[in-house]
Design a protein around this motif. Structure first.
Motif, PDB file in Angstrom:
ATOM      1  N   UNK A   1       0.780  -1.287  -0.015  1.00 52.67           N
ATOM      2  CA  UNK A   1      -0.175  -0.047  -0.065  1.00 52.67           C
ATOM      3  C   UNK A   1       0.796   1.185   0.084  1.00 52.67           C
ATOM      4  N   UNK A   2       0.536   2.366  -0.690  1.00 56.25           N
ATOM      5  CA  UNK A   2       1.329   3.393  -0.745  1.00 56.25           C
ATOM      6  C   UNK A   2       0.471   4.542   0.062  1.00 56.25           C
ATOM      7  N   UNK A   3       0.840   5.124   0.877  1.00 57.82           N
ATOM      8  CA  UNK A   3       0.504   5.951   1.963  1.00 57.82           C
ATOM      9  C   UNK A   3       1.217   7.248   1.932  1.00 57.82           C
ATOM     10  N   UNK A   4       0.353   8.206   1.430  1.00 62.77           N
ATOM     11  CA  UNK A   4       0.817   9.709   1.565  1.00 62.77           C
ATOM     12  C   UNK A   4       0.671  10.311   2.809  1.00 62.77           C
ATOM     13  N   UNK A   5       1.657  11.016   3.310  1.00 66.10           N
ATOM     14  CA  UNK A   5       1.577  11.619   4.658  1.00 66.10           C
ATOM     15  C   UNK A   5       1.383  13.228   4.478  1.00 66.10           C
ATOM     16  N   UNK A   6       0.257  13.718   4.736  1.00 67.28           N
ATOM     17  CA  UNK A   6       0.008  15.342   4.691  1.00 67.28           C
ATOM     18  C   UNK A   6       1.206  15.618   5.695  1.00 67.28           C
ATOM     19  N   UNK A 102      -4.999  26.184  -0.926  1.00 70.42           N
ATOM     20  CA  UNK A 102      -4.297  25.707  -2.059  1.00 70.42           C
ATOM     21  C   UNK A 102      -3.238  24.721  -1.844  1.00 70.42           C
ATOM     22  N   UNK A 103      -2.727  24.873  -0.465  1.00 70.96           N
ATOM     23  CA  UNK A 103      -1.631  24.032  -0.176  1.00 70.96           C
ATOM     24  C   UNK A 103      -2.293  22.567  -0.044  1.00 70.96           C
ATOM     25  N   UNK A 104      -3.284  22.457   0.425  1.00 73.73           N
ATOM     26  CA  UNK A 104      -3.998  21.085   0.684  1.00 73.73           C
ATOM     27  C   UNK A 104      -4.200  20.420  -0.695  1.00 73.73           C
ATOM     28  N   UNK A 105      -4.485  21.335  -1.730  1.00 75.58           N
ATOM     29  CA  UNK A 105      -4.592  20.870  -3.036  1.00 75.58           C
ATOM     30  C   UNK A 105      -3.355  20.497  -3.598  1.00 75.58           C
ATOM     31  N   UNK A 106      -2.156  20.992  -3.097  1.00 77.91           N
ATOM     32  CA  UNK A 106      -0.908  20.685  -3.769  1.00 77.91           C
ATOM     33  C   UNK A 106      -0.669  19.441  -3.208  1.00 77.91           C
ATOM     34  N   UNK A 107      -1.069  19.246  -1.934  1.00 83.14           N
ATOM     35  CA  UNK A 107      -1.078  17.850  -1.033  1.00 83.14           C
ATOM     36  C   UNK A 107      -1.600  16.806  -1.893  1.00 83.14           C
ATOM     37  N   UNK A 108      -2.763  17.100  -2.071  1.00 76.41           N
ATOM     38  CA  UNK A 108      -3.607  16.213  -2.903  1.00 76.41           C
ATOM     39  C   UNK A 108      -3.271  15.534  -4.187  1.00 76.41           C
ATOM     40  N   UNK A 109      -2.664  16.649  -4.982  1.00 71.97           N
ATOM     41  CA  UNK A 109      -2.270  16.174  -6.180  1.00 71.97           C
ATOM     42  C   UNK A 109      -0.934  15.654  -6.070  1.00 71.97           C
ATOM     43  N   UNK A 110       0.048  15.981  -5.055  1.00 76.15           N
ATOM     44  CA  UNK A 110       1.275  14.807  -4.780  1.00 76.15           C
ATOM     45  C   UNK A 110       0.857  13.923  -4.444  1.00 76.15           C
ATOM     46  N   UNK A 111      -0.101  13.408  -3.686  1.00 74.18           N
ATOM     47  CA  UNK A 111      -0.421  11.966  -3.519  1.00 74.18           C
ATOM     48  C   UNK A 111      -0.881  11.334  -4.736  1.00 74.18           C
ATOM     49  N   UNK A 112      -1.673  12.042  -5.603  1.00 73.12           N
ATOM     50  CA  UNK A 112      -2.041  11.440  -6.916  1.00 73.12           C
ATOM     51  C   UNK A 112      -0.762  11.060  -7.639  1.00 73.12           C
ATOM     52  N   UNK A 113       0.074  12.047  -7.881  1.00 73.02           N
ATOM     53  CA  UNK A 113       1.238  11.961  -8.463  1.00 73.02           C
ATOM     54  C   UNK A 113       2.140  10.586  -8.121  1.00 73.02           C
ATOM     55  N   UNK A 114       2.118  10.275  -6.826  1.00 68.80           N
ATOM     56  CA  UNK A 114       3.037   9.378  -6.286  1.00 68.80           C
ATOM     57  C   UNK A 114       2.172   7.841  -6.574  1.00 68.80           C
ATOM     58  N   UNK A 116      -0.618   7.200  -4.603  1.00 70.14           N
ATOM     59  CA  UNK A 116      -1.197   6.865  -3.230  1.00 70.14           C
ATOM     60  C   UNK A 116      -2.597   5.984  -3.137  1.00 70.14           C
ATOM     61  N   UNK A 117      -2.557   5.191  -2.445  1.00 63.44           N
ATOM     62  CA  UNK A 117      -3.877   4.515  -1.892  1.00 63.44           C
ATOM     63  C   UNK A 117      -4.698   5.412  -1.102  1.00 63.44           C
ATOM     64  N   UNK A 118      -3.853   6.046  -0.311  1.00 61.50           N
ATOM     65  CA  UNK A 118      -4.605   6.712   0.852  1.00 61.50           C
ATOM     66  C   UNK A 118      -3.747   7.792   1.493  1.00 61.50           C
ATOM     67  N   UNK A 119      -4.335   9.029   1.832  1.00 51.86           N
ATOM     68  CA  UNK A 119      -3.798  10.062   2.201  1.00 51.86           C
ATOM     69  C   UNK A 119      -3.979  10.277   3.875  1.00 51.86           C
ATOM     70  N   UNK A 134     -10.425   8.579  -5.898  1.00 54.49           N
ATOM     71  CA  UNK A 134      -9.305   8.456  -6.504  1.00 54.49           C
ATOM     72  C   UNK A 134      -8.163   8.116  -5.126  1.00 54.49           C
ATOM     73  N   UNK A 135      -8.475   8.537  -3.897  1.00 54.62           N
ATOM     74  CA  UNK A 135      -7.574   8.232  -2.966  1.00 54.62           C
ATOM     75  C   UNK A 135      -8.142   8.520  -1.675  1.00 54.62           C
ATOM     76  N   UNK A 136      -8.187   7.550  -0.776  1.00 55.60           N
ATOM     77  CA  UNK A 136      -9.190   7.521   0.581  1.00 55.60           C
ATOM     78  C   UNK A 136      -8.197   8.613   1.494  1.00 55.60           C
ATOM     79  N   UNK A 137      -9.073   9.396   2.358  1.00 53.11           N
ATOM     80  CA  UNK A 137      -8.482  10.270   3.400  1.00 53.11           C
ATOM     81  C   UNK A 137      -8.666  10.053   4.604  1.00 53.11           C
TER      82      UNK A 137
END
Length: 149
Positions: A1-6, A102-114, A116-119, A134-137
């Protein structure tokens, strides 16, 4: 699983805030389970600033402060990969009304780019309009209830 850390997840841990124990358990379990962790390059810049500020407040001066800062940052890189955004990803945020911050939007887009299965975030409300197909939060509590208990 790929997890993106805010970014706030790592801030929670570094500044030993209310959820730091939960975040530590999650990071430990993720490593144990072989999950792949990512953070944004912008988040890494923020963490660099915050850790350096903390070390200055502790009274550390260079060259000791720089040595300690680098050591902490290397540790973070030993547990997290870095996801970057290109111009297209940034423009996607700027052309999207789903994020008030916008910073949260950048975080979400970064999660998409890698991929991620969840943020994982402390502030789930910041992602209330994000497409969770797209990504579970999840918050740390939700992650622990869903994946650890």
């Amino acid at each position: 699983m790929i997890i993106f850390l805010d970014t706030n997840i790592l801030v929670e841990l570094i500044e030993r805030r209310n959820n730091s124990d939960k975040v530590f358990v999650i990071l430990d379990k993720c490593r144990e389970l072989g999950n792949c962790l990512y953070m944004s390059v912008g988040g890494f810049y923020t963490i660099t600033y915050l850790v350096d500020r903390h070390l200055k407040q502790e009274g550390m001066n260079n060259p000791e402060r720089l040595k300690e800062l680098k050591s902490i940052l290397k540790y973070i890189l030993s547990i997290c990969n870095i996801s970057s955004l290109d111009k297209e990803g940034i423009m996607s945020c700027l052309n999207n009304d789903d994020f008030v911050d916008l910073e949260d939007g950048y975080q979400f887009q970064s999660a998409l780019y890698c991929g991620a299965d969840l943020l994982l975030t402390i502030n789930k409300k910041d992602f209330i309009h994000a497409d969770q197909t797209l990504i579970k939060v999840l918050t740390p509590d939700e992650y622990l209830e869903t994946y650890i208990d």
